[in-house]
Design an enzyme around this catalytic site. Structure first.
Site, PDB file in Angstrom:
ATOM      1  N   CYS A 121      13.537  10.255   6.968  1.00 39.24           N
ATOM      2  CA  CYS A 121      13.536   9.707   8.329  1.00 39.24           C
ATOM      3  C   CYS A 121      14.918   9.818   8.969  1.00 39.24           C
ATOM      4  O   CYS A 121      15.033   9.983  10.177  1.00 39.24           O
ATOM      5  CB  CYS A 121      13.049   8.271   8.319  1.00 39.24           C
ATOM      6  N   LYS A 165       0.836  -1.201   0.000  1.00 40.31           N
ATOM      7  CA  LYS A 165       0.000   0.000   0.000  1.00 40.31           C
ATOM      8  C   LYS A 165       0.871   1.252   0.000  1.00 40.31           C
ATOM      9  O   LYS A 165       1.563   1.529   0.976  1.00 40.31           O
ATOM     10  CB  LYS A 165      -0.910   0.045   1.233  1.00 40.31           C
ATOM     11  N   GLU A 173      10.423   0.461  10.124  1.00 46.71           N
ATOM     12  CA  GLU A 173      11.416   1.513   9.911  1.00 46.71           C
ATOM     13  C   GLU A 173      10.695   2.818  10.192  1.00 46.71           C
ATOM     14  O   GLU A 173       9.824   3.231   9.437  1.00 46.71           O
ATOM     15  CB  GLU A 173      11.934   1.423   8.467  1.00 46.71           C
ATOM     16  N   GLU A 194      10.380  14.757  15.688  1.00 47.06           N
ATOM     17  CA  GLU A 194      10.655  14.737  14.255  1.00 47.06           C
ATOM     18  C   GLU A 194       9.773  15.772  13.575  1.00 47.06           C
ATOM     19  O   GLU A 194       8.552  15.677  13.629  1.00 47.06           O
ATOM     20  CB  GLU A 194      10.345  13.329  13.716  1.00 47.06           C
TER      21      GLU A 194
END
Ligand code: NDP
Length: 479
Positions: free
Chosen positions: A293, A185, A259, A390
């Site tokens: 990331c 997806k 991850e 983040e």
């Protein structure tokens, strides 16, 4: 400071790619309409123009895709000679190379990233991943996991929007090389390159059902990872959703790799080559608008050179060109979505309120679309939210340190542990730091360099499991 001279526009042609007005789901080797008929629109984030209407897979569609993948696994793919599986992967890799210009344009239009990056970084790495894992398909006996290692079955894979086609390659290439079949997806805001990849699979004559592509939103992802018919979950995305997935598969036999997010320290010592370090800082946080990331979002600079480095960094940032992703001169493109822009704005405002000092170079942002200027916060402390969370945007938080021990302590003072960078002329210091930094990847005198032969993955809340290299095979083998 503005650029010393202006560049004439050098736009790549949009006509290199033909985007259909609507797309079905890719199940069993063909495009089919969703069973419950829902659709959503995908937009160009640099203009807000609607690009296409895409299908939203519901639970019946997920059932069908998982069944197609299971049938392909049982009847074709897992039984095929490994060298033949390798041939398919080589064929896919070559087709990706042949169509790379078209796919780079498509990726920049749907994601907002500069064509310079999609053309020179994303697409070459996408093909390289397929070439690399094609080579492993008939050598698994020699991968270090014992003789004749077996695949797991059907892999359910969910990927984010920051590197749509590259994350697809990271997921699909090792899965297929090991003999698994796939239901994947793509992210809601960047479905188009995966759908064009489906056309490549048709061109490559990949047996039906080996790869199934379900577009949709978070709910489609949830239906996929919780489906009883899958044996393996591979996820890249936020730590929050990663935790939810870990909870949902707990107690099942599904193998999982996650991850997740990061808040990497890019550590510059006083003996570093400063102009090179400046390039690495820029590459670390402004590459892909900071939607990375492993972005070097925390700059840790030794106090003795902090003023000098900031002058050089600000001078360099004044030369970055922000704007049209399809312009070959563009360095920083559009923010991927209005939701992500809102998040970047919110965290930056929190940085202001918490007392950090915000700076951006002068730059004119387009009127339409989602934009945020390259931004640097100085006077940041470890307690500030912009040093802990983040932001996933072009925002750098700058902290200082005096001793190597302090640098290690500050670098590791984060719930994440995906990557780090070290800038120094001393090889011994690089090794000393690398041993102490709790991060899956440590770059030395460079940043954000990727290679299919190299394992990638995190510590702590950055997730678990490795992708890439020989290590990446383990996640798709029953070992
Ligand atoms: P998400 O984690 O929500 O999205 C990643 C993928 O998971 C997307 O395909 C998403 O679908 C899907 N998804 C969402 N909810 C679920 C669920 N419950 N079960 C299974 N799949 C799900 O990230 P966002 O796009 O919302 O970004 C939010 C923040 O996450 C960013 O600001 C950034 O900080 C971080 N992030 C980190 C990434 C990384 O590489 N480490 C990548 C992307 C984001 P859909 O897109 O349709 O919602």
């Amino acid at each position: 400071m503005t650029s010393p001279f202006e560049y004439a526009p050098a736009p790549e042609s949009r006509n290199l790619v033909s985007i259909r007005s609507s797309y079905g789901l890719f199940i069993g080797g063909e495009f089919v309409s969703p069973r419950d008929g829902r659709t959503f629109k995908t937009v160009d984030p640099s203009t807000e123009e609607v690009l296409s209407e895409v299908s939203e897979a519901g639970s019946k569609d997920v059932d069908l895709a998982v069944a197609a993948a299971r049938q392909a696994y049982d009847t074709t793919w897992a039984r095929m000679k490994p060298a033949t599986r390798g041939k398919y992967l080589y064929r896919i890799a070559r087709l990706l190379q042949e169509r790379s210009r078209e796919l780079a344009v498509l990726e920049s239009i749907d994601n907002g990233k500069p064509i310079r990056e999609s053309r020179d970084v994303d697409l070459p790495l996408v093909a390289a991943h397929f070439f690399y894992y094609a080579g492993w398909a008939d050598k698994l006996d020699h991968a270090g996991f014992g003789p004749n290692p077996q695949p797991l079955g059907v892999a359910g894979q969910v990927i984010p929007w920051n590197f749509p086609l590259l994350m697809l390659a990271w997921k699909i290439a090792p899965a297929l090389a090991c003999g698994n079949t796939v239901v994947i997806k793509p992210a809601e805001t960047t479905p188009l390159s995966a759908l064009h990849f489906a056309e490549i699979l048709q061109q490559a004559d990949l047996p039906p059902g080996v790869v199934n592509i379900l577009t949709g939103a978070g709910e489609t992802g949830r239906l996929l990872v919780t489906h009883d018919g899958i044996d393996k979950v591979a996820f890249t995305g936020s730590t929050e959703v990663g935790k939810e997935i870990a909870r949902s598969v707990a107690g099942t036999n599904k193998k999982v790799t996650l991850e997740l997010g990061g808040k990497a320290a890019n550590v510059v010592f006083e003996d570093a080559a400063l102009d090179e370090a400046v390039e690495g800082i820029v590459e670390g946080i402004f590459f892909n608008q900071g939607h990375v990331c492993c972005a070097g979002s925390r700059l840790l600079v030794q106090e003795s050179i902090a003023d000098d480095l900031m002058v050089r960094l600000k001078r360099r940032l004044g030369t970055l060109r922000v704007g049209d992703p399809l312009d070959k001169n563009t360095d920083v493109g559009a923010i991927n979505s209005s939701a992500q822009l809102a998040k970047i704005r919110e965290l930056s405002e929190i940085g202001d309120r918490e007392g950090a000092e915000r700076w951006s170079p002068e730059c004119e942002l387009p009127d339409r679309g989602y934009w945020f200027p390259p931004t640097v916060f100085t006077g940041v402390t470890q307690a500030h939210r912009i040093a802990r969370e983040e932001i996933f945007g072009p925002v750098l938080s700058v902290l200082t340190f005096r001793t190597p021990d302090e640098a290690v302590e500050k670098a590791n003072n984060t719930p994440f542990g995906l990557s780090a960078g070290v800038w120094t002329e001393k090889g011994s210091r690089i090794l000393w730091m690398a041993q102490r930094l709790r991060a899956g990847v440590v770059w030395a005198n460079t940043f954000n360099k990727f290679d299919p032969t190299s394992p990638f993955g995190g510590y702590k809340e950055s997730g678990y499991g490795r992708e890439g290299g020989r290590h990446g095979l383990e996640a798709y083998l029953d070992v």
